[in-house]
Design a protein around this motif. Structure first.
Motif, PDB file in Angstrom:
ATOM      1  N   GLU A 171      46.367  54.386  52.513  1.00  0.00           N
ATOM      2  CA  GLU A 171      47.423  53.995  51.575  1.00  0.00           C
ATOM      3  C   GLU A 171      47.710  52.493  51.681  1.00  0.00           C
ATOM      4  OE1 GLU A 171      50.896  56.403  52.107  1.00  0.00           O
ATOM      5  OE2 GLU A 171      51.983  55.213  50.622  1.00  0.00           O
ATOM      6  N   LEU A 172      47.860  52.014  52.922  1.00  0.00           N
ATOM      7  CA  LEU A 172      48.165  50.585  53.095  1.00  0.00           C
ATOM      8  C   LEU A 172      46.976  49.721  52.699  1.00  0.00           C
ATOM      9  CD1 LEU A 172      50.147  50.543  56.467  1.00  0.00           C
ATOM     10  CD2 LEU A 172      51.025  50.430  54.128  1.00  0.00           C
ATOM     11  N   SER A 173      45.770  50.185  53.033  1.00  0.00           N
ATOM     12  CA  SER A 173      44.609  49.330  52.767  1.00  0.00           C
ATOM     13  C   SER A 173      44.256  49.301  51.279  1.00  0.00           C
ATOM     14  CB  SER A 173      43.412  49.751  53.608  1.00  0.00           C
ATOM     15  OG  SER A 173      42.761  50.802  52.987  1.00  0.00           O
ATOM     16  N   ARG A 174      44.835  50.168  50.487  1.00  0.00           N
ATOM     17  CA  ARG A 174      44.651  50.076  49.019  1.00  0.00           C
ATOM     18  C   ARG A 174      45.621  49.052  48.430  1.00  0.00           C
ATOM     19  NH1 ARG A 174      41.311  54.207  47.078  1.00  0.00           N
ATOM     20  NH2 ARG A 174      41.923  53.947  44.922  1.00  0.00           N
ATOM     21  N   LYS A 175      46.717  48.851  49.142  1.00  0.00           N
ATOM     22  CA  LYS A 175      47.730  47.922  48.612  1.00  0.00           C
ATOM     23  C   LYS A 175      47.249  46.479  48.626  1.00  0.00           C
ATOM     24  CE  LYS A 175      51.840  50.619  49.089  1.00  0.00           C
ATOM     25  NZ  LYS A 175      52.624  51.285  50.089  1.00  0.00           N
ATOM     26  N   ILE A 176      46.273  46.164  49.480  1.00  0.00           N
ATOM     27  CA  ILE A 176      45.819  44.767  49.558  1.00  0.00           C
ATOM     28  C   ILE A 176      44.711  44.472  48.539  1.00  0.00           C
ATOM     29  CG2 ILE A 176      46.420  44.526  52.010  1.00  0.00           C
ATOM     30  CD1 ILE A 176      43.393  44.775  52.594  1.00  0.00           C
ATOM     31  N   LEU A 177      44.282  45.483  47.795  1.00  0.00           N
ATOM     32  CA  LEU A 177      43.197  45.265  46.822  1.00  0.00           C
ATOM     33  C   LEU A 177      43.737  44.578  45.569  1.00  0.00           C
ATOM     34  CD1 LEU A 177      41.285  48.655  47.149  1.00  0.00           C
ATOM     35  CD2 LEU A 177      40.967  46.529  48.416  1.00  0.00           C
ATOM     36  N   PRO A 178      42.922  43.715  44.948  1.00  0.00           N
ATOM     37  CA  PRO A 178      43.412  42.992  43.769  1.00  0.00           C
ATOM     38  C   PRO A 178      43.516  43.926  42.563  1.00  0.00           C
ATOM     39  CG  PRO A 178      41.088  42.543  44.115  1.00  0.00           C
ATOM     40  CD  PRO A 178      41.520  43.411  45.258  1.00  0.00           C
ATOM     41  N   PRO A 179      44.449  43.640  41.644  1.00  0.00           N
ATOM     42  CA  PRO A 179      44.595  44.512  40.476  1.00  0.00           C
ATOM     43  C   PRO A 179      43.458  44.339  39.471  1.00  0.00           C
ATOM     44  CG  PRO A 179      46.162  42.681  40.370  1.00  0.00           C
ATOM     45  CD  PRO A 179      45.459  42.568  41.683  1.00  0.00           C
ATOM     46  N   GLU A 180      42.792  43.186  39.517  1.00  0.00           N
ATOM     47  CA  GLU A 180      41.715  42.920  38.548  1.00  0.00           C
ATOM     48  C   GLU A 180      40.504  42.329  39.258  1.00  0.00           C
ATOM     49  OE1 GLU A 180      43.462  40.412  35.616  1.00  0.00           O
ATOM     50  OE2 GLU A 180      44.660  42.049  34.781  1.00  0.00           O
ATOM     51  N   ILE A 181      39.341  42.547  38.643  1.00  0.00           N
ATOM     52  CA  ILE A 181      38.070  42.073  39.204  1.00  0.00           C
ATOM     53  C   ILE A 181      37.392  41.221  38.142  1.00  0.00           C
ATOM     54  CG2 ILE A 181      35.762  42.908  39.934  1.00  0.00           C
ATOM     55  CD1 ILE A 181      37.801  43.663  41.983  1.00  0.00           C
ATOM     56  N   LYS A 182      36.690  40.174  38.584  1.00  0.00           N
ATOM     57  CA  LYS A 182      35.977  39.332  37.610  1.00  0.00           C
ATOM     58  C   LYS A 182      34.832  40.122  36.981  1.00  0.00           C
ATOM     59  CE  LYS A 182      36.745  34.928  39.872  1.00  0.00           C
ATOM     60  NZ  LYS A 182      36.378  34.471  41.190  1.00  0.00           N
ATOM     61  N   LEU A 183      34.606  39.865  35.711  1.00  0.00           N
ATOM     62  CA  LEU A 183      33.576  40.611  34.977  1.00  0.00           C
ATOM     63  C   LEU A 183      32.206  40.489  35.650  1.00  0.00           C
ATOM     64  CD1 LEU A 183      32.881  42.298  32.484  1.00  0.00           C
ATOM     65  CD2 LEU A 183      32.434  40.168  31.266  1.00  0.00           C
ATOM     66  N   LYS A 184      31.843  39.272  36.053  1.00  0.00           N
ATOM     67  CA  LYS A 184      30.526  39.052  36.654  1.00  0.00           C
ATOM     68  C   LYS A 184      30.356  39.891  37.932  1.00  0.00           C
ATOM     69  CE  LYS A 184      27.728  35.240  38.268  1.00  0.00           C
ATOM     70  NZ  LYS A 184      27.789  33.893  38.785  1.00  0.00           N
ATOM     71  N   GLU A 185      31.428  39.969  38.716  1.00  0.00           N
ATOM     72  CA  GLU A 185      31.367  40.752  39.957  1.00  0.00           C
ATOM     73  C   GLU A 185      31.328  42.250  39.645  1.00  0.00           C
ATOM     74  OE1 GLU A 185      34.688  39.264  42.224  1.00  0.00           O
ATOM     75  OE2 GLU A 185      33.551  37.490  42.832  1.00  0.00           O
ATOM     76  N   ALA A 186      32.088  42.644  38.636  1.00  0.00           N
ATOM     77  CA  ALA A 186      32.094  44.067  38.254  1.00  0.00           C
ATOM     78  C   ALA A 186      30.704  44.494  37.790  1.00  0.00           C
ATOM     79  CB  ALA A 186      33.121  44.316  37.156  1.00  0.00           C
ATOM     80  N   VAL A 187      30.030  43.615  37.042  1.00  0.00           N
ATOM     81  CA  VAL A 187      28.683  43.945  36.551  1.00  0.00           C
ATOM     82  C   VAL A 187      27.719  44.112  37.740  1.00  0.00           C
ATOM     83  CG1 VAL A 187      26.700  43.034  35.264  1.00  0.00           C
ATOM     84  CG2 VAL A 187      28.992  42.906  34.281  1.00  0.00           C
ATOM     85  N   GLN A 188      27.840  43.210  38.724  1.00  0.00           N
ATOM     86  CA  GLN A 188      26.945  43.333  39.881  1.00  0.00           C
ATOM     87  C   GLN A 188      27.217  44.610  40.669  1.00  0.00           C
ATOM     88  OE1 GLN A 188      26.436  39.831  42.269  1.00  0.00           O
ATOM     89  NE2 GLN A 188      26.291  38.514  40.490  1.00  0.00           N
ATOM     90  N   ASN A 189      28.498  44.960  40.798  1.00  0.00           N
ATOM     91  CA  ASN A 189      28.822  46.225  41.473  1.00  0.00           C
ATOM     92  C   ASN A 189      28.229  47.410  40.711  1.00  0.00           C
ATOM     93  OD1 ASN A 189      30.616  44.999  43.464  1.00  0.00           O
ATOM     94  ND2 ASN A 189      31.576  46.994  43.558  1.00  0.00           N
ATOM     95  N   LEU A 190      28.384  47.358  39.395  1.00  0.00           N
ATOM     96  CA  LEU A 190      27.874  48.442  38.552  1.00  0.00           C
ATOM     97  C   LEU A 190      26.353  48.573  38.708  1.00  0.00           C
ATOM     98  CD1 LEU A 190      28.370  50.497  36.264  1.00  0.00           C
ATOM     99  CD2 LEU A 190      28.147  48.620  34.640  1.00  0.00           C
ATOM    100  N   GLN A 191      25.668  47.447  38.702  1.00  0.00           N
ATOM    101  CA  GLN A 191      24.202  47.476  38.821  1.00  0.00           C
ATOM    102  C   GLN A 191      23.780  48.087  40.164  1.00  0.00           C
ATOM    103  OE1 GLN A 191      23.715  43.263  38.163  1.00  0.00           O
ATOM    104  NE2 GLN A 191      23.168  43.528  36.015  1.00  0.00           N
ATOM    105  N   ARG A 192      24.411  47.604  41.227  1.00  0.00           N
ATOM    106  CA  ARG A 192      23.994  48.091  42.555  1.00  0.00           C
ATOM    107  C   ARG A 192      24.383  49.559  42.748  1.00  0.00           C
ATOM    108  NH1 ARG A 192      26.022  42.890  44.353  1.00  0.00           N
ATOM    109  NH2 ARG A 192      24.249  41.510  44.617  1.00  0.00           N
TER     110      ARG A 192
END
Ligand code: HSE
Length: 295
Positions: A171-192
């Motif tokens: 629960e706590l470690s989800r709170k430190i995650l950013p609300p938004e991700i850059k498109l370029k990074e999201a695409v790389q995550n999606l690909q991998r």
């Protein structure tokens, strides 16, 4: 013969596997069951003692969840937990407790819930389908909204876990995650992540190499885990196919194929060189999931 026509079940054992989730870029999407277990034993008793309120909060919440789902009051019973799975280390311990109590109570109550309803209820209570589903079904699971895909994992695959002493609350470690991700990074995550899914579903494990790079959660969470870069380098140089933060941590997970010996040795020597407290566990995939037995 239906279960209602049989003698009432007086005692049951539920064995539930640990899980590892995320696999780097597959945040909240990939999960797999492992050969490390919690066993929950439930036994019918003449009276209810001790009262539920004396049980840990997660157990009480699960008992209430069962009552709500079935619309029936709980049978009188006592319980015990035989635990191999370290808590708050990203190995799915809380999911095993939810599933164990739901499946065990369901047996004592004469099976009012279907398997699908047990899984649904555990996911509602736990909030993380990516660890509840593989614990229930075994194997490798790809979780999507309203749908999951499952495949068996070849027993030649090993999960070599470095389990630090430090506990991390999901629960706590989800709170430190950013609300938004850059498109370029999201695409790389999606690909991998897509490639990792293909590797598991087509059993092309050697192609996993190089795919465990994540931008969604690891960069934020690993800040509180010392020497993960050093442990990762040691595992990969020793031949690991991948290395990632298991769930929300603190466990660091290496994947090895056929022979884990060099990876185990690398993690043990690197952690001891850095004076890191923790243990190395050599785990196999579990392709069965939750087991229930009773008398
Ligand atoms: N995927 C979750 C997380 C862990 O990383 O927060 C629980 O499965």
């Amino acid at each position: 013969m239906s279960i209602s026509a049989q003698k009432k079940i007086s005692r049951c054992w539920v064995k539930i596997p640990a899980t590892t989730t995320n696999f780097g870029p597959g945040f909240d999407t990939f999960g797999a069951a492992l050969s490390l277990y919690n066993v929950i034993v439930l036994e019918r008793t003449p009276q209810q003692a001790p009262p539920w309120s004396d049980s840990p909060a997660m157990v009480v919440e699960t008992l209430k969840g069962f009552e709500k789902k079935t619309g029936a009051s709980l049978p009188n019973f006592k319980w015990s937990l035989h635990s191999q799975i370290p808590q708050a280390r990203g190995l799915g311990s809380s999911a095993t407790v939810r599933l164990g109590f739901l499946a065990g109570l369901n047996a004592l109550a004469g099976f009012p819930l279907s398997k699908e309803e047990i899984l649904e209820c555990a996911i509602e209570l736990e909030g993380h389908p990516d660890n509840v589903t593989p614990a229930f079904l075994g194997g490798f699971i790809l979780c999507g909204p309203k749908k999951v895909l499952r495949t068996r994992i070849d027993p030649k695959l090993f999960f070599v876990a470095f389990v630090p002493q430090v506990e991390i609350s999901t629960e706590l470690s989800r709170k430190i995650l950013p609300p938004e991700i850059k498109l370029k990074e999201a695409v790389q995550n999606l690909q991998r992540a897509s490639m990792i899914a293909v590797c598991f579903f087509e059993k092309r494990y050697k192609d996993l190499s190089g795919l465990f790079v994540d931008y969604f959660h690891e960069p934020y969470r690993l800040a509180s885990i010392p020497y993960w870069e050093e442990l990762k380098r040691a595992a990969l140089e020793a031949g690991a196919l991948g290395f990632y933060l298991s769930g929300s941590g603190s466990t660091l997970m290496a994947i090895a194929y056929e022979d884990p010996t060099t990876v185990v040795h690398a993690l043990k020597s690197e952690s001891s060189r850095r004076s890191l407290s923790g243990e190395v566990l050599v785990l196999k995939p579990d392709n069965i999931g939750l087991r229930l037995s009773y008398r």
